[in-house]
Design a protein around this motif. Structure first.
Motif, PDB file in Angstrom:
ATOM      1  N   TYR A  26       0.816  -1.213   0.000  1.00  0.00           N
ATOM      2  CA  TYR A  26       0.000   0.000   0.000  1.00  0.00           C
ATOM      3  C   TYR A  26       0.851   1.264   0.000  1.00  0.00           C
ATOM      4  CZ  TYR A  26      -4.078  -2.889   1.288  1.00  0.00           C
ATOM      5  OH  TYR A  26      -5.090  -3.811   1.314  1.00  0.00           O
ATOM      6  N   ALA A  27       2.037   1.188   0.632  1.00  0.00           N
ATOM      7  CA  ALA A  27       2.888   2.378   0.725  1.00  0.00           C
ATOM      8  C   ALA A  27       3.276   2.893  -0.653  1.00  0.00           C
ATOM      9  CB  ALA A  27       4.138   2.065   1.544  1.00  0.00           C
ATOM     10  N   GLY A  28       3.472   1.982  -1.588  1.00  0.00           N
ATOM     11  CA  GLY A  28       3.852   2.382  -2.933  1.00  0.00           C
ATOM     12  C   GLY A  28       2.740   3.076  -3.700  1.00  0.00           C
ATOM     13  N   THR A  29       1.499   2.957  -3.207  1.00  0.00           N
ATOM     14  CA  THR A  29       0.363   3.550  -3.917  1.00  0.00           C
ATOM     15  C   THR A  29      -0.054   4.909  -3.366  1.00  0.00           C
ATOM     16  OG1 THR A  29      -1.366   2.604  -2.492  1.00  0.00           O
ATOM     17  CG2 THR A  29      -0.534   1.225  -4.292  1.00  0.00           C
ATOM     18  N   ASP A  30       0.480   5.303  -2.211  1.00  0.00           N
ATOM     19  CA  ASP A  30       0.015   6.524  -1.550  1.00  0.00           C
ATOM     20  C   ASP A  30       0.143   7.765  -2.433  1.00  0.00           C
ATOM     21  OD1 ASP A  30      -0.880   5.410   0.854  1.00  0.00           O
ATOM     22  OD2 ASP A  30       1.123   5.445   1.734  1.00  0.00           O
ATOM     23  N   LEU A  31       1.192   7.816  -3.233  1.00  0.00           N
ATOM     24  CA  LEU A  31       1.425   8.991  -4.078  1.00  0.00           C
ATOM     25  C   LEU A  31       1.122   8.724  -5.552  1.00  0.00           C
ATOM     26  CD1 LEU A  31       4.733  10.221  -2.375  1.00  0.00           C
ATOM     27  CD2 LEU A  31       2.436  11.151  -2.093  1.00  0.00           C
ATOM     28  N   ALA A  32       0.494   7.579  -5.832  1.00  0.00           N
ATOM     29  CA  ALA A  32       0.145   7.245  -7.228  1.00  0.00           C
ATOM     30  C   ALA A  32      -1.212   7.848  -7.584  1.00  0.00           C
ATOM     31  CB  ALA A  32       0.092   5.734  -7.401  1.00  0.00           C
ATOM     32  N   ASP A  33      -1.402   8.188  -8.863  1.00  0.00           N
ATOM     33  CA  ASP A  33      -2.732   8.617  -9.280  1.00  0.00           C
ATOM     34  C   ASP A  33      -3.560   7.383  -9.638  1.00  0.00           C
ATOM     35  OD1 ASP A  33      -2.301   7.859 -12.019  1.00  0.00           O
ATOM     36  OD2 ASP A  33      -1.305   9.771 -12.401  1.00  0.00           O
ATOM     37  N   ARG A  34      -4.847   7.585  -9.921  1.00  0.00           N
ATOM     38  CA  ARG A  34      -5.765   6.458 -10.106  1.00  0.00           C
ATOM     39  C   ARG A  34      -5.318   5.495 -11.199  1.00  0.00           C
ATOM     40  NH1 ARG A  34     -11.113   5.308  -8.743  1.00  0.00           N
ATOM     41  NH2 ARG A  34     -12.150   3.908 -10.193  1.00  0.00           N
ATOM     42  N   LYS A  35      -4.718   6.014 -12.259  1.00  0.00           N
ATOM     43  CA  LYS A  35      -4.311   5.170 -13.384  1.00  0.00           C
ATOM     44  C   LYS A  35      -3.002   4.433 -13.120  1.00  0.00           C
ATOM     45  CE  LYS A  35      -6.682   7.923 -16.912  1.00  0.00           C
ATOM     46  NZ  LYS A  35      -6.533   8.756 -18.131  1.00  0.00           N
ATOM     47  N   GLN A  36      -2.364   4.701 -11.974  1.00  0.00           N
ATOM     48  CA  GLN A  36      -1.084   4.047 -11.656  1.00  0.00           C
ATOM     49  C   GLN A  36      -1.196   3.081 -10.490  1.00  0.00           C
ATOM     50  OE1 GLN A  36       1.019   7.740 -10.749  1.00  0.00           O
ATOM     51  NE2 GLN A  36       2.383   7.418 -12.494  1.00  0.00           N
ATOM     52  N   ARG A  37      -2.351   3.035  -9.823  1.00  0.00           N
ATOM     53  CA  ARG A  37      -2.423   2.340  -8.539  1.00  0.00           C
ATOM     54  C   ARG A  37      -2.121   0.850  -8.612  1.00  0.00           C
ATOM     55  NH1 ARG A  37      -7.670   5.831  -6.557  1.00  0.00           N
ATOM     56  NH2 ARG A  37      -6.473   7.602  -5.735  1.00  0.00           N
ATOM     57  N   ALA A  38      -2.779   0.141  -9.513  1.00  0.00           N
ATOM     58  CA  ALA A  38      -2.525  -1.293  -9.620  1.00  0.00           C
ATOM     59  C   ALA A  38      -1.091  -1.549 -10.070  1.00  0.00           C
ATOM     60  CB  ALA A  38      -3.507  -1.931 -10.603  1.00  0.00           C
ATOM     61  N   THR A  39      -0.590  -0.700 -10.959  1.00  0.00           N
ATOM     62  CA  THR A  39       0.797  -0.844 -11.419  1.00  0.00           C
ATOM     63  C   THR A  39       1.768  -0.613 -10.264  1.00  0.00           C
ATOM     64  OG1 THR A  39       0.137  -0.067 -13.612  1.00  0.00           O
ATOM     65  CG2 THR A  39       2.492  -0.033 -13.107  1.00  0.00           C
ATOM     66  N   ALA A  40       1.466   0.365  -9.398  1.00  0.00           N
ATOM     67  CA  ALA A  40       2.330   0.632  -8.239  1.00  0.00           C
ATOM     68  C   ALA A  40       2.357  -0.558  -7.288  1.00  0.00           C
ATOM     69  CB  ALA A  40       1.837   1.883  -7.507  1.00  0.00           C
ATOM     70  N   VAL A  41       1.174  -1.168  -7.044  1.00  0.00           N
ATOM     71  CA  VAL A  41       1.126  -2.376  -6.208  1.00  0.00           C
ATOM     72  C   VAL A  41       1.985  -3.464  -6.829  1.00  0.00           C
ATOM     73  CG1 VAL A  41      -0.363  -4.230  -5.357  1.00  0.00           C
ATOM     74  CG2 VAL A  41      -1.178  -1.880  -5.322  1.00  0.00           C
ATOM     75  N   SER A  42       1.858  -3.631  -8.144  1.00  0.00           N
ATOM     76  CA  SER A  42       2.557  -4.723  -8.823  1.00  0.00           C
ATOM     77  C   SER A  42       4.069  -4.538  -8.815  1.00  0.00           C
ATOM     78  CB  SER A  42       2.046  -4.854 -10.252  1.00  0.00           C
ATOM     79  OG  SER A  42       2.389  -3.728 -11.017  1.00  0.00           O
ATOM     80  N   ILE A  43       4.530  -3.289  -8.903  1.00  0.00           N
ATOM     81  CA  ILE A  43       5.980  -3.055  -8.899  1.00  0.00           C
ATOM     82  C   ILE A  43       6.591  -3.502  -7.574  1.00  0.00           C
ATOM     83  CG2 ILE A  43       7.762  -1.257  -8.870  1.00  0.00           C
ATOM     84  CD1 ILE A  43       6.051   0.246 -10.964  1.00  0.00           C
TER      85      ILE A  43
END
Length: 416
Positions: free
Chosen positions: A137-154
């Protein structure tokens, strides 16, 4: 009141600054995930075998997975609330530290042959597993909506490096443990303890500025708050419900089949090397596809990938049930499909939850939902041994695959 902490103290953050901070957080969290992945692999690979050896029966071989998963439920709740109040840095560092202490307790339990200490230590060890998942979840805090799943996956794909290495070091760590007078099956927990403690220390030192604190500042800046300072009611309850169900079911099915596979293999003449290889492929399939999965979830939607999760888990159960007892190859295929189905469910469910919350409630909501995910895993782990003892491994595998199909009507309901 909560607003005072993020209000004018926040300086204006530009889009470029946000992107830079987002990339930095992803790098830091990803490195911690490599260490955390190595830590969680030990309990998955040899926890059931250690309990089987100490108890002398298969009926309770699922208890270790149940205990460290139950421990992860408590830890998920605590880490979520610590993170909400003090930031991700404090919450994640504390969770990894407790997980490291649990690993040390397992080693002591094996040395003194104490079943009571083993169960208590496995419960505490669960904090490391929960924290490793919460870090996504920490990787998604600063992501926008179109990046969230990608941020989790990274962040999850980085877990692969540690998680795949862990099971394949089972024999090496077992020999190392024997050389210093420690039972072989406790060896992987030496690696686990060191990995969890290093992950926690790294996050505590490097995760600055804190991503959740920055997300709150950005939310104020972007006027997510109402005029009187109360948090806007931007929580999508249906999205939370569907995301939770997807993650709960995939976790239950995955833990149940995964827990009893090493025991099933041990009964049919497979050694630690073969067991480590199968579990290594399984954990690789849990995390390695993440980079592609995140892109697919962001592109094709949370619903499509949740359906893919249920279908893939059903295939995993069927292959595991039909695989000949001496076929390592087919067990690798089955456990790889099991990991892949879990991956689809976790990332699509996580994205739904992030979409349905605001930064002012996100961490504690995520922690609470992860409690249910962990309890589902605990149930799957505890029941798996009893199902195998009374009905066999094939029945467990088919039952788990069929249970995953419950996802389909839930996801269809979410589309109404």
């Amino acid at each position: 009141m909560g607003m005072e902490k993020v209000e004018t103290a926040s300086e204006h953050v530009s889009k470029e600054q946000r992107k830079t901070l987002y990339r930095k957080v992803l790098v830091v969290v990803s490195i911690s995930q490599i260490l955390g992945g190595a830590g969680l692999a030990a309990g998955i690979t040899v926890g059931a075998l250690l309990a089987q050896q100490m108890l002398g029966t298969d009926a309770y071989a699922g208890l270790p997975a149940a205990l460290f998963t139950l421990g992860s439920a408590v830890a998920a709740w605590a880490v979520g609330r610590l993170s909400q109040r003090y930031g991700r840095r404090t919450g994640l560092a504390a969770g990894f530290a407790v997980g490291g202490l649990g690993s040390a307790g397992v080693v002591l339990a094996a040395i003194f042959n104490s079943v009571f200490l083993l169960f208590a230590a496995l419960f505490i060890y669960g904090a490391g597993t929960a924290t490793n998942l919460q870090a996504r979840y920490a990787g998604t805090d600063l992501a926008d909506r179109k990046q969230r799943a990608t941020a989790v996956s990274i962040t999850m794909v980085m877990t692969t490096f540690g998680a795949v290495a862990g099971p394949n070091l089972v024999s090496v760590m077992g020999n190392a443990a024997l050389s210093i007078g420690i039972p072989a099956l406790a060896g992987p927990f030496l690696l686990s303890g060191a990995a969890f403690l290093l992950a926690g220390l790294f996050l505590f030192v490097m995760l600055r500025p804190d991503p959740l604190t920055m997300a709150k500042k950005l939310a104020v800046q972007e006027e997510v708050l109402t005029r009187d300072g109360a948090v806007a009611a931007a929580v999508n309850k249906r999205g939370l419900a569907v995301g939770a169900v997807v993650m709960v079911l995939t976790q239950m099915v995955m833990v149940a089949i995964m827990t009893m596979t090493p025991v099933h293999m041990g009964h049919h003449g497979h050694g630690l090397r073969e067991i480590g290889m199968v579990i290594g492929f399984h954990i690789g399939a849990m995390y390695l596809p993440s980079l592609v999965t995140g892109v697919l979830v962001d592109k094709f939607g949370r619903t499509a990938m949740s359906i893919a999760s249920g279908v893939t888990l059903l295939l995993a159960g069927l292959v595991a049930a039909l695989a000949p007892d001496d076929s390592v190859v087919l067990l690798i295929v089955a456990l790889s499909l099991l990991g892949l189905g879990w991956n689809f469910g976790l990332i699509s469910g996580t994205a739904q939850i992030i979409d349905s919350t605001t930064p002012f409630t996100r961490a504690k909501t995520q922690g609470t939902l992860d409690v249910f995910v962990a309890l589902a895993g605990a149930s799957g782990g505890a029941l798996s041994g009893m199902v195998v003892a009374h009905a066999g491994y094939a029945a467990l595998s088919i039952g788990g695959g069929l249970l995953s199909l419950v996802l389909l009507p839930v996801v269809i309901w979410s589309r109404r």
